[in-house]
Design an enzyme around this catalytic site. Structure first.
Site, PDB file in Angstrom:
ATOM      1  N   LYS A 176       0.840  -1.200   0.000  1.00  0.00           N
ATOM      2  CA  LYS A 176       0.000   0.000   0.000  1.00  0.00           C
ATOM      3  C   LYS A 176       0.871   1.245   0.000  1.00  0.00           C
ATOM      4  O   LYS A 176       1.935   1.269   0.623  1.00  0.00           O
ATOM      5  CB  LYS A 176      -0.895   0.019   1.244  1.00  0.00           C
ATOM      6  N   SER A 235     -10.121  -1.802   6.822  1.00  0.00           N
ATOM      7  CA  SER A 235      -9.414  -1.522   5.573  1.00  0.00           C
ATOM      8  C   SER A 235      -8.843  -2.731   4.853  1.00  0.00           C
ATOM      9  O   SER A 235      -8.407  -2.613   3.708  1.00  0.00           O
ATOM     10  CB  SER A 235      -8.287  -0.515   5.824  1.00  0.00           C
ATOM     11  N   SER A 265      -9.248   0.941   3.002  1.00  0.00           N
ATOM     12  CA  SER A 265      -8.222   1.701   2.327  1.00  0.00           C
ATOM     13  C   SER A 265      -7.247   0.841   1.523  1.00  0.00           C
ATOM     14  O   SER A 265      -6.407   1.383   0.789  1.00  0.00           O
ATOM     15  CB  SER A 265      -7.424   2.520   3.354  1.00  0.00           C
TER      16      SER A 265
END
Length: 491
Positions: free
Chosen positions: A84, A183, A159
């Site tokens: 990420k 997330s 996310s």
């Protein structure tokens, strides 16, 4: 002939370790997949192809050396994955999904990349995230939004949305995500993946900063429970693993290692379990919502599968304190208030980030501490209620994967949104997120493990329509049990 990206992560691992495939072959194949699909899906923000090929070549040299001289290979030798864009990878820009931040290459690896590099992985780049990881959708002002491979007009969630899209589209075999309020589980559910949020303290959070409630933990996104278990084994050093079983809220979070790896556990049948079925949410009092029919269908499908596997299910009426929403929001947004952003660049923040940053900066330390104390009591009270069952099951999401731009009110065709096209309704955006994923954040507050399992498709058959999942919540130390149940259900 089976393509490399069609192999399970476990089978790819075996092929790399046996020399059936070279690390360079695997890396080139997945880089080709990214080149072919990323413009359509927006999963990657940065692709580090040159460095990936160098790392793959080094892995192949190691294989040759070990084959000649003996010795073992690292557990994930040559396995491609991505991180990420919230976590630092040495030499690569970390954007944090924000146009307001200076974009400079990181000097060193963060905790998670450092750990997985030791395990032998080859990083292909950085995946799309929302600004500072704050939202349940992966859209920002620096790159195209991350889209759902099953329906590109829909969001891949957040996310860890870029990572989930990459796994679901076969751009990587699996990926680590991070979960501070859902997330990992939200994008896993949106993209039809298995997503595991481990219990607090089991895996290094890596990219988390300004997390006073200790909400964030890293966990795997994968196409199956076995693939998720393989990645979890690399994320969790043996001595830090939990024993599968029940633990009270005041017992130590890290205990003795289990007798088997997580991957080995997935080959074993779990014991017969008592599972509580719940639609109760701590957001209900502030944001009353009605789950979509598709969410209820997914729950019914999941319950039927659990009962067919021999488990006992019953209704679980969970009482949540109405003060939860304010306390969680205070803790969740505390970090963005202290983020280092030059005053002249604050206008580049998204409306949601800017609004919650200003509110966080106006709160006193006493107000934050009051919220943290409430959340500690919420954790104790909730775990006591959950202890009446071995596991709790809820829908993973209350709605089908949302259209791209739906949360922000931005009409969107291609590319990314300039500032003028964001609607600016931060509170409406936040409310939509809480109604979309109302069963996620309380698990982080409680520090418990939970897994999202893609049990249902709106078109009636796997791969047809949109994926919908269930969430199983377990007691501390139940990561292995959750993976066992997911594998038992055929995922």
């Amino acid at each position: 002939m089976v393509e490399i990206h069609e192999l399970s992560a476990v089978r790819l691992r075996d092929a790399l370790r046996a020399g059936e495939l070279s690390a360079r072959q695997a890396t080139d194949h997945f880089l080709d997949r990214i080149e072919a699909d990323n413009a359509r899906l927006g999963a990657f923000v940065t692709v580090t192809a040159e460095q990936a090929r160098k790392d793959a070549a080094a892995a192949d040299r190691l294989y040759t050396l070990r084959a000649r001289n003996g010795g073992s290979l690292p557990p994930l030798h040559g396995m491609p994955l991505a991180f990420k864009d919230l976590t630092d990878v040495a030499g690569v820009v970390t954007t944090h999904g924000s146009a307001a931040m200076e974009h400079k290459p990181a000097l060193t690896d963060g905790a998670l990349p450092a750990l997985l590099r030791t395990a032998g992985v080859v990083s292909l780049g950085k995946t799309q995230v929302p600004e500072f990881g704050l939202t349940a959708y992966s859209e920002n002002r620096i790159a195209p939004p991350s889209r759902n491979p099953h329906a590109p007009s829909r969001s891949s969630g957040g996310s860890s949305g870029g990572s989930a899209a990459a796994v679901a589209a076969g751009m990587v075999p699996f990926a680590p995500g991070s979960d501070g309020g859902g997330s990992v589980r939200i994008p896993a559910a949106a993209c039809g993946l298995v997503g595991l949020k481990p219990g607090r303290g089991l895996v290094p959070a890596g990219e988390s900063s300004g997390d006073p409630a200790r909400l964030v933990v890293a966990g795997p996104l994968a196409r199956s429970a076995r693939d998720a278990a393989l990645l979890l084994d690399a994320l969790v050093p043996g001595p830090a693993r939990h024993v599968t079983g029940q633990h009270g809220p005041d017992l130590p979070e890290v205990t003795a290692p289990p007798a088997a790896s997580y991957l080995e556990l997935t080959a074993r049948e779990p014991r017969r379990l008592r599972i509580g079925v719940s639609l109760d949410s701590p957001w209900q009092a502030v944001f009353p919502f009605t789950p979509d029919r598709e969410a209820l269908d997914a729950l019914a499908d999941g319950v039927a599968r659990l009962e067919a596997a021999g488990h006992e299910t019953s209704e679980a009426a969970i009482r949540y304190d109405n003060r939860y929403a304010d306390a969680f929001t205070t803790a969740w947004t505390a970090g963005v208030g202290s983020a280092r952003i030059a005053p002249q660049r604050e206008a580049l923040l998204t409306p949601l980030t800017r609004t919650f940053r200003r509110r966080a900066q106006k709160r006193s330390a006493a107000q934050l501490n009051e919220s943290l104390e409430f959340l500690r009591q919420f954790q104790r009270d909730t775990i006591v209620q959950y202890s009446g069952w071995d596991l709790i099951v809820t829908p993973a999401l209350a709605q089908t994967p949302r259209p791209v731009g739906w949360f922000t009110g931005a009409a969107h065709g291609g590319g990314y949104w300039p500032a003028a096209e964001w609607a600016g309704d931060a509170d409406g955006d936040y409310r939509k997120q809480c109604e979309y994923a109302p069963w996620s954040s309380m698990v982080n507050v409680c520090g418990l493990p939970a897994i999202s399992i893609p049990v249902h498709w709106t078109g009636g058959t796997p791969g047809c329509g949109l994926p919908m999942g269930i969430q199983l919540i377990g007691p501390m130390g139940s990561e292995g049990l959750l993976l066992q149940v997911a594998a038992q259900l055929g995922f």
